[in-house]
Design a protein around this motif. Structure first.
Motif, PDB file in Angstrom:
ATOM      1  N   LYS A 197     -55.331 -42.082 -14.452  1.00  0.00           N
ATOM      2  CA  LYS A 197     -54.168 -42.316 -15.310  1.00  0.00           C
ATOM      3  C   LYS A 197     -52.904 -41.724 -14.692  1.00  0.00           C
ATOM      4  O   LYS A 197     -51.848 -42.375 -14.627  1.00  0.00           O
ATOM      5  N   CYS A 198     -53.006 -40.506 -14.182  1.00  0.00           N
ATOM      6  CA  CYS A 198     -51.856 -39.853 -13.549  1.00  0.00           C
ATOM      7  C   CYS A 198     -51.470 -40.554 -12.247  1.00  0.00           C
ATOM      8  O   CYS A 198     -50.285 -40.714 -11.948  1.00  0.00           O
ATOM      9  N   LEU A 199     -52.468 -40.972 -11.488  1.00  0.00           N
ATOM     10  CA  LEU A 199     -52.219 -41.641 -10.218  1.00  0.00           C
ATOM     11  C   LEU A 199     -51.498 -42.958 -10.422  1.00  0.00           C
ATOM     12  O   LEU A 199     -50.532 -43.284  -9.710  1.00  0.00           O
ATOM     13  N   ARG A 200     -51.933 -43.737 -11.386  1.00  0.00           N
ATOM     14  CA  ARG A 200     -51.269 -45.012 -11.694  1.00  0.00           C
ATOM     15  C   ARG A 200     -49.804 -44.806 -12.046  1.00  0.00           C
ATOM     16  O   ARG A 200     -48.926 -45.549 -11.611  1.00  0.00           O
ATOM     17  N   ALA A 201     -49.550 -43.774 -12.846  1.00  0.00           N
ATOM     18  CA  ALA A 201     -48.176 -43.507 -13.266  1.00  0.00           C
ATOM     19  C   ALA A 201     -47.293 -43.177 -12.061  1.00  0.00           C
ATOM     20  O   ALA A 201     -46.148 -43.646 -11.973  1.00  0.00           O
ATOM     21  N   LYS A 202     -47.814 -42.419 -11.120  1.00  0.00           N
ATOM     22  CA  LYS A 202     -47.023 -42.043  -9.953  1.00  0.00           C
ATOM     23  C   LYS A 202     -46.804 -43.211  -8.992  1.00  0.00           C
ATOM     24  O   LYS A 202     -45.801 -43.254  -8.279  1.00  0.00           O
TER      25      LYS A 202
END
Length: 224
Positions: A197-202
């Motif tokens: 989830k965090c990776l997608r956002a970045k």
């Protein structure tokens, strides 16, 4: 020395226990009693290889310290927290933390998590990758998306590398945990979902390349 760890914890008893545990494990320890002290100690000791941060600290809390450290360094960050819940974990990971240990914790688990994190963040002789506007330079620990640099935690970097390296292949959560977190990781596969989830956002618009396969895992779906 190349094994120096910064411990930022406002409760003296806990800080003393953690420092003693890490010293017995062969690490050199620098102690900080609050968030501001942690930033100052980090600047005073450029050879720090990992930071252990308590979430609830005076002056600056662990999230704030984590965010400031991540803005200028890729040093691995492990957070100690009495908080429990996915929202708290996501907050820390979004600010730049690599992993969590919840209080109360055992000395063996803490040392194992630190050793695993250090192994996973060590720079190896691996290849550079370029797919769909994402450029990953392994030795430099550098990621750019459409020409713009993206700051990532060491764990996010390793996760992206593993996904891109296995482009268009389905990877189960167990495979990801075993490879990115190593076989001795103590936790569950929710950690994978949170990091994705965090990776997608970045990654912004390129986050769409990370495809979820319900009840199975993930794959990096991109035409070369």
């Amino acid at each position: 020395m190349d094994n120096k760890i910064l411990i930022a914890e406002d409760e003296a008893n806990i800080r003393r226990v953690v420092a003693g545990t890490l010293t017995k494990a062969g690490f050199s320890v620098v102690e900080a009693c609050d968030g501001q002290d942690a930033l100052e100690k980090f600047d005073e000791h450029p050879d720090i290889i990992l930071v252990v941060l308590d979430v609830m600290m005076p002056k600056l809390n662990g999230y704030e310290v984590c965010e400031r450290l991540r803005a200028r360094s890729q040093v691995p960050i492990l957070m100690l927290t009495a908080l429990d819940g996915e929202a708290d974990e996501v907050t820390g990971l979004t600010r730049g933390a690599d992993d969590y240990v919840s209080k109360p914790f055992s000395s063996s688990v803490l040392v194992a998590r630190i050793q695993t994190l250090l192994r996973r963040t060590a720079v190896g002789s691996k290849e550079n990758l370029e797919l769909g506007g994402i450029v990953l330079r392994y030795r430099e620990r550098l990621v750019t998306v459409n020409g713009e640099r993206v700051l990532m935690t060491p764990k996010e970097f390793d996760l992206l590398y593993y996904l891109m390296q296995n482009k268009n292949l389905v990877l189960t959560r167990d495979q990801i945990l075993s490879t990115v977190w190593n076989a001795d990781y103590f936790g569950d596969d929710r950690t994978v979902d949170t990091h994705i989830k965090c990776l997608r956002a970045k990654l912004g618009e390129c986050g769409r390349y990370i495809v979820t396969l319900r009840k199975v895992g993930y794959k990096f779906e991109c035409e070369v």
